[in-house]
Structure formats: structure tokens, C-alpha cells
Design an enzyme around this catalytic site. Structure first.
Site, PDB file in Angstrom:
ATOM      1  N   LYS A  11      29.782 -37.508  45.157  1.00  0.00           N
ATOM      2  CA  LYS A  11      30.030 -38.899  45.562  1.00  0.00           C
ATOM      3  C   LYS A  11      29.142 -39.915  44.840  1.00  0.00           C
ATOM      4  O   LYS A  11      29.517 -41.063  44.663  1.00  0.00           O
ATOM      5  CB  LYS A  11      29.848 -39.052  47.074  1.00  0.00           C
ATOM      6  CG  LYS A  11      30.996 -38.412  47.845  1.00  0.00           C
ATOM      7  CD  LYS A  11      31.026 -38.895  49.265  1.00  0.00           C
ATOM      8  CE  LYS A  11      32.314 -38.472  49.949  1.00  0.00           C
ATOM      9  NZ  LYS A  11      32.328 -37.017  50.260  1.00  0.00           N
ATOM     10  N   SER A  57      31.743 -29.144  44.922  1.00  0.00           N
ATOM     11  CA  SER A  57      31.618 -30.597  45.112  1.00  0.00           C
ATOM     12  C   SER A  57      30.330 -31.024  45.797  1.00  0.00           C
ATOM     13  O   SER A  57      29.852 -32.132  45.561  1.00  0.00           O
ATOM     14  CB  SER A  57      32.820 -31.124  45.883  1.00  0.00           C
ATOM     15  OG  SER A  57      32.980 -30.459  47.124  1.00  0.00           O
ATOM     16  N   GLU A  87      32.461 -48.213  53.455  1.00  0.00           N
ATOM     17  CA  GLU A  87      32.850 -47.516  54.677  1.00  0.00           C
ATOM     18  C   GLU A  87      32.308 -46.095  54.579  1.00  0.00           C
ATOM     19  O   GLU A  87      32.039 -45.607  53.484  1.00  0.00           O
ATOM     20  CB  GLU A  87      34.378 -47.478  54.800  1.00  0.00           C
ATOM     21  CG  GLU A  87      35.067 -46.308  54.069  1.00  0.00           C
ATOM     22  CD  GLU A  87      34.924 -46.343  52.553  1.00  0.00           C
ATOM     23  OE1 GLU A  87      34.686 -47.426  51.994  1.00  0.00           O
ATOM     24  OE2 GLU A  87      35.055 -45.268  51.921  1.00  0.00           O
TER      25      GLU A  87
HETATM   26  C1  PLP Z   1      33.420 -36.300  50.696  1.00  0.00           C
HETATM   27  C2  PLP Z   1      33.434 -34.917  50.162  1.00  0.00           C
HETATM   28  C3  PLP Z   1      34.634 -34.283  49.763  1.00  0.00           C
HETATM   29  C4  PLP Z   1      35.984 -34.897  49.945  1.00  0.00           C
HETATM   30  O1  PLP Z   1      36.206 -36.088  49.246  1.00  0.00           O
HETATM   31  P1  PLP Z   1      37.112 -36.151  47.948  1.00  0.00           P
HETATM   32  O2  PLP Z   1      37.280 -37.611  47.708  1.00  0.00           O
HETATM   33  O3  PLP Z   1      38.399 -35.445  48.239  1.00  0.00           O
HETATM   34  O4  PLP Z   1      36.364 -35.487  46.855  1.00  0.00           O
HETATM   35  C5  PLP Z   1      34.557 -33.010  49.201  1.00  0.00           C
HETATM   36  N1  PLP Z   1      33.379 -32.366  49.067  1.00  0.00           N
HETATM   37  C6  PLP Z   1      32.209 -32.935  49.460  1.00  0.00           C
HETATM   38  C7  PLP Z   1      30.948 -32.188  49.278  1.00  0.00           C
HETATM   39  C8  PLP Z   1      32.194 -34.224  50.025  1.00  0.00           C
HETATM   40  O5  PLP Z   1      31.030 -34.772  50.393  1.00  0.00           O
END
Ligand code: PLP
Length: 417
Positions: free
Chosen positions: A106, A394, A128
């Protein structure tokens, strides 16, 4: 499957790869666009002009690249995962966004947009947040560029995610609990939009995923594209070849779209996105928008959406807060409809099992969101022995410890009270 409209004579993957999408109306085929009240149009026009001016400007790109390196810690590593590889009969590589500053992908978007806001002369930033991860990334990025940050967060989420509220405040942000509507992410987005409209010149709205009205889905994707660009270069260097399959979890779709863009033009690379299947296929039991949704408008964009036959947006469920959203970015709806990316769903139970497996075999605690991609990759590996798999890791799972406390290792969902 979803009843997405067919793109008979509409644009296809070639148009996307050639940069002709989104088109001048902000559309990916039928998806995307701007479904907003008149009052928001001037603010979006200003933003679009700013994006055109700065996003590919050499000076801006140079400053952003330096901050991504020095402050975020890019490039993030590509880690071989031999333990999972042996267990699955595959060759597994992990793109480590969990090692980026603040613990997830993010920050790429939050920093990029905070720097854009600064360049555009904004005096304050609103954002948000649902689970709080985007709020934390925004608070950190605003501190770094020197702009005040106001984060709207549903009152229920403030309660559920109080450590993240503390983190945001510690980083200097003002957190405003939202008591209207559903008191969660949807209401928080509405409130942030309302704030922005009241002062579109001085305020910048820092949206947290590849959703919303044009130009956000495009803008957010461009800031996350670095994930796929790095991963493609790294796997060619390390493995000497492209992966057979690329996997990512899909909530709003920002980490996935960034990773996928490195490989969309390689027809031999299978690309799979994994949605939150929660308890199962019934409306209300999951957040698997592409698998179970139908076309509709949410937060200013036409995409796929979990709503009933009366157009009422549904409550969603996922064990992972970051995937718990009834919409999905319009570019994913497009990639699904043209058939370039396959979207599948993963149950809470399978995601939890995959999280434990990654912990015990690789010594890495992934986020619950990310665990959906691991579970999906494992399933694909069973059908493609020896395949080379690249997983978008992610984010890290430290933030999930309160949730995970309900599911001790080895104890599965059905067993917990
Ligand atoms: C917020 C988040 C997501 C989901 O958000 P996307 O916009 O679909 O990437 C996925 N993995 C993690 C670790 C997150 O913090």
C-alpha cells in the site's frame, strides 16, 4: 460466473497493452468511467490534469524513484521458496511487498499520491481506511512529504482495529470515526468524498485501491506497476525464464494489478487472481466480487459488484479485513471479461491453512489477504506439476495476530467458536 456484458466490438487486450485504455472517458471497455454527482466533476478534472502533467514528468519520476529507494526500501527482494516448492512439486518465487516500509504494497500508492498532492499544491490530505492499513500508509507518507492527514474510518472499524488507529495518530494523522451508513469502509469512502468536494482546491483525496472514479483506477495502478516491473526483471535474472503462472490476492485489486502488468503481454504466462470466498458461494458469505458479482456502480465506477436483484449492495464476509469489500477495480472486470486473467475464490479455511504452511515451511508470516494467493497457487500447482510460480506477497501478517489468535496453528475454522 458473473453476467458481465460481452465486449463484442469493444476494445480488447491489445488496446490495453498499447496504452489505449483507459480511454478518454476513463473506461476499460464498458467498465470504469465516472459515475459521480456534478459537484465532484471539477475536482476529478483537476486531478486528471495533474496526473497528465506530473505522472510521466521526468523530474517527478526521479523524485519518486529516489523516495521509493531511500524511504520505502525498494526494490523489494524476490525470494525463492524451496520449502513450499518441495511440498507442492513446483518452483516457487515470492515478490516481497511485505518488506516494504509499513509492511505492505500500500505504501507505493500512498507515497506516490502524497507526492502528487504536494506537487499540485494541496494543503491537506484526506483518506479513507477500512482495516487501517491504507490509513497507516497514508499517515506515514503525509508525514514524510509534510502535509496534514485526515483519515476517515468507520466507527465499527475503529473499534475492531484499534492498534492501527493508534499507529495513525502516532504518525500525526487525525482519525475521524464515521458513524453514518454501515459505519465501515463504504461509509468512510463516502465521508472522504464529501470532505474533498467541500474544498477541491486545497484538499487532495488519497484513495487506497484501484477503484473509484477515473482517474483513480489508472493512477493507483501506475503507482503499483513497480511491483510487476521489478518482479519481471528479477525472475528473468534469477530463474533465467518467465514464470508459468503469476498469482495475487484481489480485494479492490491494487497489488494484483501492479504485479499483473509486468506479465499481461506474455501470452505463455498464466495469470490468476484470488478473491475472498469466505464461508462459501452464497451472497453475503464472501467478498468474491468477480466470481459472484454482477455489473453495477459503486463509488463512482461501473464494475462488477456484489448486489442483489434490487441493486442493494450486499454485506460481505472475509476472515481478512483487507479483502472485505463488495466492489472490485474496473480493470480487473475488464481483464476477466476479455479472458486474460482467471479469477478464482478461496475459502477462509483454505487461506488459514495456507498461512500456516508458509509460516512453517518458509519462516514468513504473510497477511491473511496474501494467504489467499498462496492457497490458490497451491491448487494450481497440483494441476501443473513442476510449474514455475510467482506469488505476490502483498503484506506481512503481524497486523493479523488478534484474528489469528482465534485460530491456533492446526485448529481450523470450523473448530473455533
Ligand atoms: C489492503 C491489502 C490487500 C487488498 O487490497 P488490494 O487493493 O486488492 O491490493 C491485500 N493484501 C494486503 C497485505 C493488504 O494490506
Amino acid at each position: 460466473m458473473s453476467a458481465a456484458p460481452l465486449l463484442e466490438d469493444g476494445p480488447g487486450l491489445d488496446d490495453l497493452l498499447a496504452g489505449r485504455l483507459p480511454d478518454e472517458r476513463g473506461r476499460f471497455g464498458p467498465f470504469g468511467g465516472r459515475y459521480v454527482p456534478e459537484t465532484l466533476v471539477p475536482a476529478l478534472d483537476r486531478l486528471e490534469a495533474g496526473v497528465k502533467r506530473y505522472l510521466h514528468d521526468e523530474g517527478f519520476r526521479g523524485c519518486l524513484a529516489a523516495e521509493l529507494r531511500d524511504w520505502v526500501g525498494r526494490e523489494t527482494p524476490l525470494t525463492p521458496a524451496p520449502g513450499l516448492g518441495r511440498a507442492w512439486g513446483a518452483e516457487v518465487w515470492l515478490k516481497r511487498e511485505d518488506l516494504a516500509h509499513t509492511g505492505a504494497h500500500k505504501i507505493n500508492n500512498a507515497l506516490g499520491q502524497a507526492m502528487l498532492a504536494k506537487a499540485l499544491g494541496a494543503k491537506r490530505i484526506v483518506a479513507e481506511t477500512g482495516a487501517g492499513q491504507h490509513g497507516v500508509a497514508s499517515a506515514a507518507a503525509c508525514a514524510r512529504v509534510g502535509l496534514p492527514c485526515i483519515v476517515y474510518m468507520g466507527a465499527i472499524d475503529c473499534e475492531r482495529q484499534s492498534p492501527n488507529v493508534d499507529r495513525m495518530r502516532r504518525l500525526g494523522a487525525e482519525v475521524v470515526p464515521v458513524t453514518s451508513g454501515d459505519q465501515t469502509l463504504r461509509a468512510a469512502i463516502d465521508e472522504a468524498l464529501r470532505d474533498w468536494v467541500s474544498d477541491p482546491e486545497g484538499t487532495y483525496y488519497l484513495l487506497g485501491s484501484a477503484v473509484g472514479p477515473h482517474p483513480y483506477p489508472y493512477l493507483v495502478r501506475e503507482f503499483h506497476r513497480v511491483i510487476g516491473d521489478e518482479a519481471r526483471k528479477q525472475i528473468l535474472e534469477r530463474a533465467g525464464a518467465l514464470p508459468d503462472m503469476v498469482a495475487a490476492c484481489v480485494g479492490g485489486g491494487s497489488n494484483a494489478i501492479g504485479l499483473f502488468h509486468g506479465f499481461l503481454g506474455d501470452p505463455d504466462v498464466a495469470i490468476l487472481g484470488f478473491e475472498a470466498g469466505g464461508h462459501g458461494a452464497e451472497l453475503g458469505d464472501n467478498s468474491a466480487t468477480i466470481n459472484f458479482g454482477r455489473p453495477g456502480v459503486l463509488h463512482g465506477s461501473y464494475s462488477l459488484l456484489l448486489h442483489d436483484e434490487h441493486g442493494q449492495v450486499q454485506e460481505t464476509h472475509s476472515v481478512s479485513a483487507g479483502l472485505d469489500y463488495p466492489g472490485v477495480g474496473p480493470e480487473h472486470a475488464f481483464l476477466h471479461t476479455v479472458g486474460r486473467v482467471r479469477y478464482e475464490w478461496i475459502s477462509d479455511t483454505d487461506a488459514l491453512a495456507a498461512l500456516d504452511e508458509c509460516c512453517s515451511l518458509e519462516g514468513i508470516l504473510p497477511a491473511l489477504e496474501t494467504a489467499h494467493a498462496f492457497a490458490g497457487a497451491r491448487r494450481w500447482a497440483a494441476e501443473h506439476p513442476g510449474g514455475r510460480i510467482l506469488i505476490g506477497l502483498s503484506g506481512r501478517g503481524d497486523k493479523d495476530m488478534p484474528t489469528l489468535a482465534k485460530f491456533p496453528p492446526g485448529v481450523r475454522e470450523g473448530d473455533a467458536e
